[in-house]
Design an enzyme around this catalytic site. Structure first.
Site, PDB file in Angstrom:
ATOM      1  N   SER A  85       0.813  -1.201   0.000  1.00  0.00           N
ATOM      2  CA  SER A  85       0.000   0.000   0.000  1.00  0.00           C
ATOM      3  C   SER A  85       0.862   1.272   0.000  1.00  0.00           C
ATOM      4  O   SER A  85       1.739   1.392  -0.839  1.00  0.00           O
ATOM      5  CB  SER A  85      -0.937  -0.070   1.198  1.00  0.00           C
ATOM      6  N   LYS A  96       4.304   2.095  -2.305  1.00  0.00           N
ATOM      7  CA  LYS A  96       4.741   3.291  -3.048  1.00  0.00           C
ATOM      8  C   LYS A  96       6.169   3.605  -2.592  1.00  0.00           C
ATOM      9  O   LYS A  96       7.060   3.912  -3.391  1.00  0.00           O
ATOM     10  CB  LYS A  96       3.857   4.509  -2.743  1.00  0.00           C
ATOM     11  N   TRP A 137      -9.845   0.586  -5.581  1.00  0.00           N
ATOM     12  CA  TRP A 137      -9.306   1.912  -5.213  1.00  0.00           C
ATOM     13  C   TRP A 137      -7.858   2.048  -5.706  1.00  0.00           C
ATOM     14  O   TRP A 137      -7.411   3.117  -6.088  1.00  0.00           O
ATOM     15  CB  TRP A 137      -9.408   2.050  -3.687  1.00  0.00           C
ATOM     16  N   HIS A 188      -7.708  -5.584  -0.373  1.00  0.00           N
ATOM     17  CA  HIS A 188      -6.467  -4.843  -0.131  1.00  0.00           C
ATOM     18  C   HIS A 188      -5.766  -5.417   1.101  1.00  0.00           C
ATOM     19  O   HIS A 188      -6.242  -5.262   2.222  1.00  0.00           O
ATOM     20  CB  HIS A 188      -6.887  -3.384   0.123  1.00  0.00           C
TER      21      HIS A 188
HETATM   22  C1  GTR Z   1      -5.470   4.488   1.296  1.00  0.00           C
HETATM   23  C2  GTR Z   1      -4.790   5.388   0.319  1.00  0.00           C
HETATM   24  C3  GTR Z   1      -3.994   4.553  -0.634  1.00  0.00           C
HETATM   25  C4  GTR Z   1      -3.194   3.464   0.062  1.00  0.00           C
HETATM   26  C5  GTR Z   1      -3.796   2.978   1.369  1.00  0.00           C
HETATM   27  C6  GTR Z   1      -2.848   2.387   2.409  1.00  0.00           C
HETATM   28  O1  GTR Z   1      -6.380   5.084   2.085  1.00  0.00           O
HETATM   29  O2  GTR Z   1      -5.761   6.147  -0.331  1.00  0.00           O
HETATM   30  O3  GTR Z   1      -3.226   5.374  -1.457  1.00  0.00           O
HETATM   31  O4  GTR Z   1      -1.883   3.839   0.203  1.00  0.00           O
HETATM   32  O5  GTR Z   1      -4.443   3.958   2.060  1.00  0.00           O
HETATM   33  O6  GTR Z   1      -1.695   2.755   2.532  1.00  0.00           O
HETATM   34  O7  GTR Z   1      -3.353   1.581   3.180  1.00  0.00           O
END
Ligand code: GTR
Length: 407
Positions: free
Chosen positions: A248, A252, A339, A389
């Site tokens: 997540s 990045k 997302w 996720h």
């Molecule tokens: C979300 C965010 C994403 C992702 C995620 C995370 O809310 O919008 O870009 O990075 O968090 O890190 O769990």
């Protein structure tokens, strides 16, 4: 904070037409035709564009660093692993700052051991249910279970073990090294005041950042490179075989760390989405507008100029992946994680292929996105797992195979 409810596109039909910047086309219009001009000219150009417009420029002066092993157990995990905790101290202008690395190394493996390195969300003590790990006393996001007044309690020990699969990693003959990301910067808009961005800034907590100065992702990625500085001098770890991995927002971060620091042998992005592996120009799921409004501290100020103007951003995320070339790269998505735009993550890996081809390295081996739970590629790899996720044991099985093939 902007309009949090701004419409999110989840329909492939509504993805606008777009033209991606060509990773092999230099700023002066000439084309990269060989590895030499990629390395000497185009790669530095792309890196600079990401610094200037996306993640910002990181602190780059040499840092005075000291390492202290604070615990060590040769009989961890029932005897199959060695566990160490290492505190890394940075000194600057008379001040000291630290981060803690937790390391597990397979005791059965031939030394030195290859390792996965990744940042974690809620403290080192959450990655494995092992009473020997120090509980982090840093600021924590309040949304985790067992967090009271922004601090971890004993209840959080081992709480994220499913995301790390230490046993599988050790059985695979590798090691795991991890750092709590909040050691480097607490993840909230004012968190930088208590993190390394203030520590290294001449104005400290009163710092004013320029439009291309680093954001939190830059700070977190910087910490991964400092862990690498430690690995280089630990004889138990093979610093030439370190895979930087993240989930997540920390996916990045892993990509940005791998792009900047070529000492990382490979990189893995797990569900990294917008500002990670996903192509920004698709505007599917989370967009620049959303991410810059929800998380104004993650990127550099300049990135905000591209909210709703993705086509004018001088780079797109396939070029971040191309900065990993010729090193092995794994991008993974989750089917229900719209997302993060799974297809956009696949396409980024796909559009990085021409850069890998310069080095004679094969691409994904497929023209289109594979079905769920069907990993593809050998050098550039991709899978979309069923489910949400997360970083799961399925994901780790693929990463351990990937490590086995390449390292
Ligand atoms: C979300 C965010 C994403 C992702 C995620 C995370 O809310 O919008 O870009 O990075 O968090 O890190 O769990």
């Amino acid at each position: 904070m902007g309009d949090r409810l701004k419409e999110v596109n989840y329909s492939e039909e509504k993805v606008p037409g777009y033209i991606l910047p060509d990773p092999l086309l230099c700023n002066d219009g000439t084309r990269v035709a060989d590895v030499f001009s990629w390395k000497a000219k185009r790669r530095p150009e792309i890196l600079e564009l990401f610094r200037e417009h996306v993640y910002g420029h990181s602190f780059s002066l040499p840092v005075n660093t000291e390492f202290k092993i604070t615990s060590s157990d040769k009989n961890a995990l029932g005897g199959k692993a060695v566990r160490k905790e290492v505190s890394v101290y940075f000194s600057h202008r008379g001040g000291k700052y630290s981060m803690d690395i937790l390391i597990y190394l397979s005791s059965g493996a031939k030394k030195p051991v290859p390792v996965f390195l990744g940042l974690n969300f809620f403290g080192n003590h959450t990655v494995c249910n092992d009473a020997g790990i120090k509980i982090s006393c840093r600021w924590m996001r309040p949304d985790g279970k067992g967090i009271v007044n922004n601090r971890a309690t004993g209840e959080t020990r081992g709480i994220n073990a499913g995301r790390w699969q230490v046993d599988k990693i050790i059985d695979g003959g590798c090691g795991l090294a991890t750092i709590y990301y909040g050691d480097l910067e607490p993840d909230h808009p004012a968190g930088w005041r208590d993190g390394i961005r203030a520590f290294f800034h001449p104005q400290g907590k009163n710092a004013e950042f320029g439009p291309a100065d680093w954001g939190a992702i830059g700070a977190w990625a910087w910490g991964l490179s400092r862990a690498m500085d430690y690995f280089v001098q630990d004889g138990d770890i093979d610093a030439r075989r370190v895979i930087v991995m993240g989930h997540s927002r920390l996916g990045k971060t892993a990509l940005w760390a791998g792009a900047q620091d070529e000492r990382f042998a490979a990189a893995i992005s797990n569900n990294s989405g917008c500002g990670g592996a996903a192509l920004s120009r698709r505007r599917f799921g989370e967009t620049l507008y959303h991410i810059n409004n929800y998380f104004p501290h993650w990127f550099c100020e300049n990135y905000k100029k591209y909210n709703d103007r993705e086509d004018s951003l001088p780079v797109d995320q396939h070029e971040l992946i191309s900065l990993i070339a010729p090193r092995p790269l794994y991008a993974a998505s989750a089917e229900e994680d719209l997302w993060a735009d799974p297809r956009g993550e696949f396409l980024s890996a796909k559009h990085a292929e021409p850069v890998y081809a310069l080095f004679g390295k094969p691409g994904l081996g497929v023209a289109d996105m594979p079905p769920v739970n069907h990993p593809v590629g050998n050098f550039i790899c991709y899978h979309v797992r069923s489910g949400k996720h997360n970083a799961t044991s399925y994901d780790w099985e693929q990463y351990i195979n990937f490590a086995g093939r390449h390292l």
